[in-house]
Design a protein around this motif. Structure first.
Motif, short mmCIF file in Angstrom:
data_model
loop_
_atom_site.label_atom_id
_atom_site.label_comp_id
_atom_site.label_asym_id
_atom_site.label_seq_id
_atom_site.Cartn_x
_atom_site.Cartn_y
_atom_site.Cartn_z
N ALA A 23 0.70 -1.13 -0.04
CA ALA A 23 -0.14 0.24 0.11
C ALA A 23 1.18 1.79 0.05
O ALA A 23 0.64 2.35 -0.50
CB ALA A 23 -0.90 0.01 1.37
N GLN A 24 1.43 1.14 0.75
CA GLN A 24 3.00 2.36 0.87
C GLN A 24 3.77 2.38 -0.90
O GLN A 24 3.84 3.48 -0.85
CB GLN A 24 3.71 2.19 1.96
CG GLN A 24 4.87 3.32 2.22
CD GLN A 24 6.15 3.11 3.11
OE1 GLN A 24 6.82 1.73 2.52
NE2 GLN A 24 6.04 3.37 3.96
N ARG A 25 3.83 1.49 -1.23
CA ARG A 25 4.75 1.38 -2.65
C ARG A 25 3.80 2.53 -3.94
O ARG A 25 3.85 3.23 -4.30
CB ARG A 25 5.22 0.28 -3.18
CG ARG A 25 6.03 0.74 -4.14
CD ARG A 25 5.92 -0.87 -4.53
NE ARG A 25 6.77 -1.17 -3.52
CZ ARG A 25 7.59 -3.01 -3.38
NH1 ARG A 25 6.99 -4.02 -4.21
NH2 ARG A 25 8.01 -3.68 -3.02
N ALA A 26 2.26 1.97 -3.47
CA ALA A 26 1.09 2.17 -4.57
C ALA A 26 1.25 3.84 -4.32
O ALA A 26 1.00 4.84 -5.05
CB ALA A 26 0.47 1.66 -4.19
N ASP A 27 0.94 3.56 -2.54
CA ASP A 27 0.45 5.36 -2.42
C ASP A 27 1.60 6.76 -3.01
O ASP A 27 1.29 7.30 -3.71
CB ASP A 27 0.18 5.69 -1.31
CG ASP A 27 -0.86 4.85 -0.77
OD1 ASP A 27 -1.84 5.00 -1.30
OD2 ASP A 27 -0.79 5.61 0.48
N HIS A 28 3.13 5.62 -2.82
CA HIS A 28 3.98 6.83 -3.24
C HIS A 28 4.10 7.21 -5.13
O HIS A 28 4.02 7.92 -5.10
CB HIS A 28 5.22 6.55 -3.26
CG HIS A 28 5.86 6.33 -1.01
ND1 HIS A 28 7.03 5.40 -0.56
CD2 HIS A 28 4.60 6.98 -1.04
CE1 HIS A 28 6.83 6.35 0.07
NE2 HIS A 28 5.87 6.80 0.79
N GLU A 29 3.78 5.53 -5.79
CA GLU A 29 4.15 5.93 -6.95
C GLU A 29 2.00 6.47 -7.58
O GLU A 29 2.52 7.71 -8.06
CB GLU A 29 3.42 4.16 -7.68
CG GLU A 29 5.00 3.70 -7.54
CD GLU A 29 4.69 2.41 -7.73
OE1 GLU A 29 3.33 1.95 -8.21
OE2 GLU A 29 5.28 1.06 -7.72
N SER A 30 1.74 6.73 -6.46
CA SER A 30 0.57 7.12 -6.95
C SER A 30 0.16 8.93 -6.62
O SER A 30 -0.20 10.20 -7.44
CB SER A 30 -0.60 7.09 -6.18
OG SER A 30 -2.36 8.22 -5.92
N SER A 31 1.23 9.15 -5.62
CA SER A 31 1.86 10.58 -5.00
C SER A 31 2.82 11.75 -6.20
O SER A 31 2.33 12.95 -6.92
CB SER A 31 2.48 10.46 -3.88
OG SER A 31 2.93 12.00 -4.29
#
Length: 337
Positions: free
Chosen positions: A144-152
């Motif tokens: 989830a953290q990686r997905a949020d970073h990519e989304s940001s």
């Protein structure tokens, strides 16, 4: 603030504490030491099978903090450094900490505590804040953290490219000024370079790259902002060939007063004697500055033969800021990059 009252202990009775509404809590008063304790009661999924961990990250970059995270009464990790020598660590604001088996178990409720500190400037300019904490399998949290970073990165990537582009264009104009001696190029460069530096410093993507003390972050913000606002006044007088020295000095005074108020609020760890005066000065000083910029551009559109597209480009930021300051446009609406 050091937890000696047992507020990090999972058995502490917090039934008398107020409950955060929609995950938001009021910031400590301006005259306080800036500390706040928040306790989280988070149900853990019964089917969680892997090693448990917690993820701690800001719900809003504007309300980011420094703080210590506790689980089961144990200190799990630090996100920044608390006073007396506070240090902001945007590169550690989104962290995952492994949970000891004694702190949480599947199907149970994990009791976590956050000991946070908000700087004087945040307490003066924000009314509420929040901080996200979740408990789950370590693998799921990292995904989830990686997905949020990519989304940001995707969401802020265009702004990042534009900010770099503005800065490079300003550097190019500065080089052209050195070559040709054309003063207008220097004025445009003096406006674009500090604006790009300010925007890059506060882009969420670049914010997560380094940590620094509260004082360093204040200077990183206020120095380019001051240069940009003063250069913007000079740009308007240059473009419109104005001869109103008193009005120019008023605009410059508004810019200086606004940034001095910011410096007074954000630089010290504890609020000084003039903190309340600085808080009251922020809005009037900015209104003076923005009204001067908007006024001279509206006047230029009505009476001068300045290129209207150039006038509108110069006017856009100040007009948007003025609408936000006067609450004509809700402050949760973003106007432009």
């Amino acid at each position: 603030p050091d937890g000696k009252l047992g507020w990090a202990n999972p058995t502490f009775d917090d039934s008398a504490w107020p409950i955060a509404k929609d995950g938001q809590w009021p910031l400590p008063p301006l005259d306080s030491n800036g500390f706040i304790w928040v306790r989280y009661h988070i149900p853990v999924r019964a089917d969680a099978s892997g090693p448990l961990a917690i993820r701690s990250w800001p719900a809003d970059w504007a309300g980011a903090i420094v703080g210590d995270i506790y689980a089961g009464g144990l200190l799990l990790g630090l996100q920044g450094r608390l006073p007396p020598h506070p240090e902001f660590a945007p590169d550690h604001w989104d962290e995952i900490f492994d949970l000891p088996a004694s702190a949480a178990a599947p199907g149970k409720t994990a009791v976590l505590a956050l000991n946070a500190w908000y700087p004087t400037g945040s307490r003066a300019t924000l009314s509420s804040a929040s901080w996200k904490i979740s408990v789950d399998d370590s693998r799921i949290l990292r995904l989830a953290q990686r997905a949020d970073h990519e989304s940001s990165l995707y969401a802020n990537g265009l702004d990042l490219v534009l900010d770099f582009g503005v800065g490079l264009l300003g550097i190019g104009m500065l080089a052209a000024w050195r070559w040709t001696g054309e003063r207008d190029l220097m004025v445009f460069a003096g406006t674009m370079i500090p604006q790009a530096l300010f925007l890059l410093a506060f882009n969420p993507t670049t914010q997560g790259m380094a940590g620094a003390s509260n004082q360093v972050w204040t200077v990183v913000a206020v120095a380019p902002l001051t240069l940009f606002m003063l250069a913007l006044v000079e740009l308007n007088w240059t473009v419109h060939r104005l001869r109103a020295p008193l009005l120019k000095r008023i605009g410059q005074a508004g810019a200086i007063a606004y940034n001095l108020a910011l410096l007074t609020l954000f630089f010290p760890t504890s609020p000084g004697a003039i903190a309340h005066w600085a808080k009251m000065a922020i809005l009037p000083a900015e209104l003076v500055f923005q009204c001067v910029i908007v006024g001279v551009n509206v006047w230029a559109i009505l009476t001068k033969r300045t290129n209207p597209l150039l006038v509108l480009a110069i006017l856009a930021n100040s007009a948007a800021a003025l609408l936000l300051d006067l609450h004509i446009v809700p402050d949760h609406i973003m106007l432009g990059p």
